[in-house]
Design a protein around this motif. Sequence first.
Motif, PDB file in Angstrom:
ATOM      1  N   ALA A 132       0.917  -1.188  -0.029  1.00 19.38           N
ATOM      2  CA  ALA A 132      -0.031  -0.018   0.006  1.00 19.38           C
ATOM      3  C   ALA A 132       0.898   1.200   0.074  1.00 19.38           C
ATOM      4  O   ALA A 132       0.696   2.353  -0.776  1.00 19.38           O
ATOM      5  N   ALA A 176       0.860   4.153  -3.003  1.00 20.68           N
ATOM      6  CA  ALA A 176       0.401   5.424  -2.580  1.00 20.68           C
ATOM      7  C   ALA A 176       1.611   6.409  -2.975  1.00 20.68           C
ATOM      8  O   ALA A 176       1.359   7.447  -3.530  1.00 20.68           O
ATOM      9  N   ARG A 212      -6.141   3.535 -10.032  1.00 19.14           N
ATOM     10  CA  ARG A 212      -5.358   3.475  -9.245  1.00 19.14           C
ATOM     11  C   ARG A 212      -5.714   4.043  -7.701  1.00 19.14           C
ATOM     12  O   ARG A 212      -5.313   3.363  -6.505  1.00 19.14           O
ATOM     13  N   VAL A 213      -6.696   4.754  -7.512  1.00 13.19           N
ATOM     14  CA  VAL A 213      -7.155   5.211  -5.988  1.00 13.19           C
ATOM     15  C   VAL A 213      -8.015   3.687  -5.896  1.00 13.19           C
ATOM     16  O   VAL A 213      -8.053   3.548  -4.647  1.00 13.19           O
ATOM     17  N   ALA A 214      -8.909   3.085  -6.753  1.00 13.00           N
ATOM     18  CA  ALA A 214      -9.504   1.808  -6.562  1.00 13.00           C
ATOM     19  C   ALA A 214      -8.605   0.858  -5.813  1.00 13.00           C
ATOM     20  O   ALA A 214      -8.727  -0.007  -4.886  1.00 13.00           O
ATOM     21  N   LEU A 252      -5.497   1.315  -4.580  1.00 17.35           N
ATOM     22  CA  LEU A 252      -4.922   1.863  -3.229  1.00 17.35           C
ATOM     23  C   LEU A 252      -5.926   1.417  -2.159  1.00 17.35           C
ATOM     24  O   LEU A 252      -5.669   0.959  -0.980  1.00 17.35           O
ATOM     25  N   THR A 253      -7.090   1.702  -2.397  1.00 22.68           N
ATOM     26  CA  THR A 253      -8.138   1.598  -1.469  1.00 22.68           C
ATOM     27  C   THR A 253      -8.412  -0.164  -1.026  1.00 22.68           C
ATOM     28  O   THR A 253      -8.478  -0.283   0.220  1.00 22.68           O
ATOM     29  N   LEU A 254      -8.359  -0.897  -2.149  1.00 22.85           N
ATOM     30  CA  LEU A 254      -8.519  -2.295  -1.719  1.00 22.85           C
ATOM     31  C   LEU A 254      -7.169  -2.625  -0.899  1.00 22.85           C
ATOM     32  O   LEU A 254      -7.451  -3.508  -0.062  1.00 22.85           O
ATOM     33  N   LEU A 265      -5.343  -1.198   0.986  1.00 25.52           N
ATOM     34  CA  LEU A 265      -5.488  -0.623   2.402  1.00 25.52           C
ATOM     35  C   LEU A 265      -6.762  -1.259   3.160  1.00 25.52           C
ATOM     36  O   LEU A 265      -6.449  -1.504   4.337  1.00 25.52           O
ATOM     37  N   ALA A 266      -7.657  -1.610   2.654  1.00 30.22           N
ATOM     38  CA  ALA A 266      -8.674  -2.396   3.346  1.00 30.22           C
ATOM     39  C   ALA A 266      -8.286  -3.681   3.507  1.00 30.22           C
ATOM     40  O   ALA A 266      -8.684  -4.122   4.748  1.00 30.22           O
TER      41      ALA A 266
END
Length: 95
Positions: A55, A59, A77-79, A81-83, A85-86
């Motif tokens: 992550a 980022a 790319r934000v999706a 990173l979100t995945l 991080l989750a």
Amino acid sequence: MALTFRSRIEHASAPWVERLNAVPRAVSLAVLIALLAVGVLAPSPWSGVAFAVVAAFVAWLLFLTWQRLTLPERLLRVAVLTLVLAVTVVELAPS
């Protein structure tokens, strides 16, 4: 004249980006796959650490390339990173 936060990060990241470009892509991909394998196969605290490293790397790359990306590229790319991080939070959170 004081540099902006973005300029300072880009300047500090330049040697690391050059080193990363010097490494063959297959090696970079192998390291990423190894970290993801550790994240999937290792016990809970170690898997969370491996996903946290992934992550942080994603980022960092997202921050460096943000201004050059189009809207769909940014969203993808934000999706990702979100995945990541989750998954990191789920692995590190006590059950």
